[in-house]
Design a protein around this motif. Structure first.
Motif, PDB file in Angstrom:
ATOM      1  N   GLU A   8       0.835  -1.198   0.000  1.00 33.00           N
ATOM      2  CA  GLU A   8       0.000   0.000   0.000  1.00 33.00           C
ATOM      3  C   GLU A   8       0.876   1.257   0.000  1.00 33.00           C
ATOM      4  O   GLU A   8       0.603   2.219  -0.704  1.00 33.00           O
ATOM      5  CB  GLU A   8      -0.918   0.014   1.225  1.00 33.00           C
ATOM      6  CG  GLU A   8      -1.818   1.226   1.293  1.00 33.00           C
ATOM      7  CD  GLU A   8      -2.693   1.245   2.528  1.00 33.00           C
ATOM      8  OE1 GLU A   8      -3.233   2.323   2.833  1.00 33.00           O
ATOM      9  OE2 GLU A   8      -2.845   0.207   3.206  1.00 33.00           O
ATOM     10  N   ALA A   9       1.941   1.232   0.777  1.00 29.36           N
ATOM     11  CA  ALA A   9       2.851   2.379   0.861  1.00 29.36           C
ATOM     12  C   ALA A   9       3.820   2.439  -0.318  1.00 29.36           C
ATOM     13  O   ALA A   9       4.227   3.527  -0.731  1.00 29.36           O
ATOM     14  CB  ALA A   9       3.637   2.328   2.167  1.00 29.36           C
ATOM     15  N   PHE A  10       4.201   1.272  -0.852  1.00 28.64           N
ATOM     16  CA  PHE A  10       5.170   1.182  -1.944  1.00 28.64           C
ATOM     17  C   PHE A  10       4.596   0.254  -3.014  1.00 28.64           C
ATOM     18  O   PHE A  10       4.925  -0.931  -3.058  1.00 28.64           O
ATOM     19  CB  PHE A  10       6.510   0.634  -1.437  1.00 28.64           C
ATOM     20  CG  PHE A  10       7.064   1.385  -0.266  1.00 28.64           C
ATOM     21  CD1 PHE A  10       7.691   2.609  -0.438  1.00 28.64           C
ATOM     22  CD2 PHE A  10       6.933   0.893   1.022  1.00 28.64           C
ATOM     23  CE1 PHE A  10       8.184   3.318   0.637  1.00 28.64           C
ATOM     24  CE2 PHE A  10       7.419   1.598   2.106  1.00 28.64           C
ATOM     25  CZ  PHE A  10       8.040   2.815   1.913  1.00 28.64           C
ATOM     26  N   PRO A  11       3.717   0.783  -3.880  1.00 30.98           N
ATOM     27  CA  PRO A  11       3.007  -0.069  -4.851  1.00 30.98           C
ATOM     28  C   PRO A  11       3.901  -0.887  -5.774  1.00 30.98           C
ATOM     29  O   PRO A  11       3.491  -1.949  -6.239  1.00 30.98           O
ATOM     30  CB  PRO A  11       2.167   0.934  -5.653  1.00 30.98           C
ATOM     31  CG  PRO A  11       1.982   2.091  -4.725  1.00 30.98           C
ATOM     32  CD  PRO A  11       3.257   2.167  -3.928  1.00 30.98           C
ATOM     33  N   ASP A  12       5.112  -0.417  -6.036  1.00 35.31           N
ATOM     34  CA  ASP A  12       6.011  -1.159  -6.926  1.00 35.31           C
ATOM     35  C   ASP A  12       6.852  -2.197  -6.191  1.00 35.31           C
ATOM     36  O   ASP A  12       7.645  -2.902  -6.808  1.00 35.31           O
ATOM     37  CB  ASP A  12       6.955  -0.185  -7.647  1.00 35.31           C
ATOM     38  CG  ASP A  12       8.030   0.359  -6.725  1.00 35.31           C
ATOM     39  OD1 ASP A  12       7.709   0.707  -5.564  1.00 35.31           O
ATOM     40  OD2 ASP A  12       9.199   0.437  -7.139  1.00 35.31           O
ATOM     41  N   GLN A  48      12.732  -8.888  11.025  1.00 32.53           N
ATOM     42  CA  GLN A  48      14.090  -8.781  10.493  1.00 32.53           C
ATOM     43  C   GLN A  48      13.935  -8.229   9.082  1.00 32.53           C
ATOM     44  O   GLN A  48      13.338  -8.871   8.230  1.00 32.53           O
ATOM     45  CB  GLN A  48      14.729 -10.163  10.476  1.00 32.53           C
ATOM     46  CG  GLN A  48      16.102 -10.216   9.874  1.00 32.53           C
ATOM     47  CD  GLN A  48      16.601 -11.652   9.784  1.00 32.53           C
ATOM     48  OE1 GLN A  48      16.326 -12.465  10.651  1.00 32.53           O
ATOM     49  NE2 GLN A  48      17.290 -11.954   8.716  1.00 32.53           N
ATOM     50  N   LEU A  49      14.441  -7.026   8.844  1.00 37.03           N
ATOM     51  CA  LEU A  49      14.128  -6.319   7.621  1.00 37.03           C
ATOM     52  C   LEU A  49      15.366  -6.104   6.748  1.00 37.03           C
ATOM     53  O   LEU A  49      16.410  -5.654   7.218  1.00 37.03           O
ATOM     54  CB  LEU A  49      13.523  -4.957   7.993  1.00 37.03           C
ATOM     55  CG  LEU A  49      12.973  -4.083   6.891  1.00 37.03           C
ATOM     56  CD1 LEU A  49      11.901  -4.806   6.085  1.00 37.03           C
ATOM     57  CD2 LEU A  49      12.384  -2.821   7.500  1.00 37.03           C
ATOM     58  N   THR A  50      15.224  -6.432   5.468  1.00 38.35           N
ATOM     59  CA  THR A  50      16.236  -6.166   4.456  1.00 38.35           C
ATOM     60  C   THR A  50      15.557  -5.344   3.369  1.00 38.35           C
ATOM     61  O   THR A  50      14.488  -5.707   2.899  1.00 38.35           O
ATOM     62  CB  THR A  50      16.767  -7.480   3.839  1.00 38.35           C
ATOM     63  OG1 THR A  50      17.256  -8.313   4.885  1.00 38.35           O
ATOM     64  CG2 THR A  50      17.866  -7.210   2.837  1.00 38.35           C
ATOM     65  N   THR A  51      16.178  -4.217   3.008  1.00 42.17           N
ATOM     66  CA  THR A  51      15.600  -3.346   1.980  1.00 42.17           C
ATOM     67  C   THR A  51      16.609  -3.083   0.891  1.00 42.17           C
ATOM     68  O   THR A  51      17.811  -3.240   1.078  1.00 42.17           O
ATOM     69  CB  THR A  51      15.153  -2.008   2.593  1.00 42.17           C
ATOM     70  OG1 THR A  51      16.276  -1.380   3.215  1.00 42.17           O
ATOM     71  CG2 THR A  51      14.037  -2.180   3.605  1.00 42.17           C
ATOM     72  N   GLY A  52      16.109  -2.644  -0.267  1.00 37.51           N
ATOM     73  CA  GLY A  52      17.001  -2.293  -1.360  1.00 37.51           C
ATOM     74  C   GLY A  52      16.240  -1.740  -2.549  1.00 37.51           C
ATOM     75  O   GLY A  52      15.010  -1.673  -2.530  1.00 37.51           O
ATOM     76  N   VAL A  53      16.992  -1.332  -3.538  1.00 33.65           N
ATOM     77  CA  VAL A  53      16.408  -0.813  -4.788  1.00 33.65           C
ATOM     78  C   VAL A  53      16.568  -1.876  -5.863  1.00 33.65           C
ATOM     79  O   VAL A  53      17.466  -2.721  -5.790  1.00 33.65           O
ATOM     80  CB  VAL A  53      17.085   0.513  -5.231  1.00 33.65           C
ATOM     81  CG1 VAL A  53      16.805   1.604  -4.216  1.00 33.65           C
ATOM     82  CG2 VAL A  53      18.565   0.347  -5.438  1.00 33.65           C
ATOM     83  N   PRO A  54      15.701  -1.863  -6.879  1.00 31.27           N
ATOM     84  CA  PRO A  54      15.815  -2.860  -7.957  1.00 31.27           C
ATOM     85  C   PRO A  54      17.151  -2.715  -8.677  1.00 31.27           C
ATOM     86  O   PRO A  54      17.671  -1.605  -8.814  1.00 31.27           O
ATOM     87  CB  PRO A  54      14.664  -2.506  -8.891  1.00 31.27           C
ATOM     88  CG  PRO A  54      13.733  -1.663  -8.092  1.00 31.27           C
ATOM     89  CD  PRO A  54      14.570  -0.979  -7.068  1.00 31.27           C
ATOM     90  N   ALA A  76      11.539  -9.942   6.418  1.00 31.77           N
ATOM     91  CA  ALA A  76      10.958  -9.377   5.199  1.00 31.77           C
ATOM     92  C   ALA A  76      12.056  -8.770   4.352  1.00 31.77           C
ATOM     93  O   ALA A  76      12.960  -8.103   4.862  1.00 31.77           O
ATOM     94  CB  ALA A  76       9.924  -8.310   5.545  1.00 31.77           C
ATOM     95  N   LYS A  77      11.971  -9.031   3.061  1.00 29.76           N
ATOM     96  CA  LYS A  77      12.843  -8.388   2.086  1.00 29.76           C
ATOM     97  C   LYS A  77      11.945  -7.512   1.235  1.00 29.76           C
ATOM     98  O   LYS A  77      10.954  -7.994   0.668  1.00 29.76           O
ATOM     99  CB  LYS A  77      13.566  -9.415   1.222  1.00 29.76           C
ATOM    100  CG  LYS A  77      14.487  -8.784   0.208  1.00 29.76           C
ATOM    101  CD  LYS A  77      15.240  -9.827  -0.594  1.00 29.76           C
ATOM    102  CE  LYS A  77      16.141  -9.153  -1.612  1.00 29.76           C
ATOM    103  NZ  LYS A  77      16.820 -10.133  -2.456  1.00 29.76           N
ATOM    104  N   VAL A  78      12.270  -6.215   1.179  1.00 27.36           N
ATOM    105  CA  VAL A  78      11.448  -5.262   0.432  1.00 27.36           C
ATOM    106  C   VAL A  78      12.344  -4.525  -0.558  1.00 27.36           C
ATOM    107  O   VAL A  78      13.321  -3.882  -0.161  1.00 27.36           O
ATOM    108  CB  VAL A  78      10.773  -4.244   1.381  1.00 27.36           C
ATOM    109  CG1 VAL A  78       9.882  -3.298   0.590  1.00 27.36           C
ATOM    110  CG2 VAL A  78       9.984  -4.955   2.476  1.00 27.36           C
ATOM    111  N   VAL A  79      12.010  -4.625  -1.836  1.00 23.98           N
ATOM    112  CA  VAL A  79      12.765  -3.952  -2.888  1.00 23.98           C
ATOM    113  C   VAL A  79      11.807  -2.989  -3.593  1.00 23.98           C
ATOM    114  O   VAL A  79      10.740  -3.398  -4.045  1.00 23.98           O
ATOM    115  CB  VAL A  79      13.336  -4.972  -3.899  1.00 23.98           C
ATOM    116  CG1 VAL A  79      14.049  -4.271  -5.039  1.00 23.98           C
ATOM    117  CG2 VAL A  79      14.270  -5.951  -3.192  1.00 23.98           C
ATOM    118  N   SER A  80      12.196  -1.709  -3.635  1.00 26.95           N
ATOM    119  CA  SER A  80      11.336  -0.697  -4.247  1.00 26.95           C
ATOM    120  C   SER A  80      12.178   0.437  -4.827  1.00 26.95           C
ATOM    121  O   SER A  80      13.163   0.864  -4.211  1.00 26.95           O
ATOM    122  CB  SER A  80      10.369  -0.122  -3.210  1.00 26.95           C
ATOM    123  OG  SER A  80       9.650   0.967  -3.744  1.00 26.95           O
ATOM    124  N   ALA A  81      11.762   0.940  -5.980  1.00 26.97           N
ATOM    125  CA  ALA A  81      12.431   2.098  -6.575  1.00 26.97           C
ATOM    126  C   ALA A  81      12.265   3.339  -5.698  1.00 26.97           C
ATOM    127  O   ALA A  81      13.065   4.270  -5.783  1.00 26.97           O
ATOM    128  CB  ALA A  81      11.868   2.353  -7.971  1.00 26.97           C
TER     129      ALA A  81
END
Length: 77
Positions: free
Chosen positions: A14-18, A70-76, A35-40
């Motif tokens: 909802e916050a990061f549609p892509d 446990q959170l991992t984030t990044g860009v495509p 959670a692994k979250v990848v968003s532009a």
């Protein structure tokens, strides 16, 4: 009451549609997730700010319904 992984994913998307979101229940108890979250949308943000943005998307559920993430984030790539 534990939080379902589908609810976590829905709030993030909802916050990061892509976003590409992968969630793993670490303990099988609905309280401890990875959670692994990848968003532009994270482009140009530090890792700390990326993670803060995801926690903000969870709208105060951390520490309540959601005990540990446990959170991992990044860009495509």
């Amino acid at each position: 009451m534990p939080m379902a992984s589908t609810d976590i994913e829905a709030m993030i998307v909802e916050a990061f549609p892509d976003a590409i979101v992968e969630i793993t229940d670490l303990a099988g108890d609905g309280d401890h997730y990875a959670a692994k979250v990848v968003s532009a949308a994270f482009e140009g943000m530090s890792r700390v700010n990326q993670q803060r943005a995801v926690y903000a998307a969870l709208k105060g559920k951390m520490g309540g319904e959601l005990h540990a993430l446990q959170l991992t984030t990044g860009v495509p790539e």
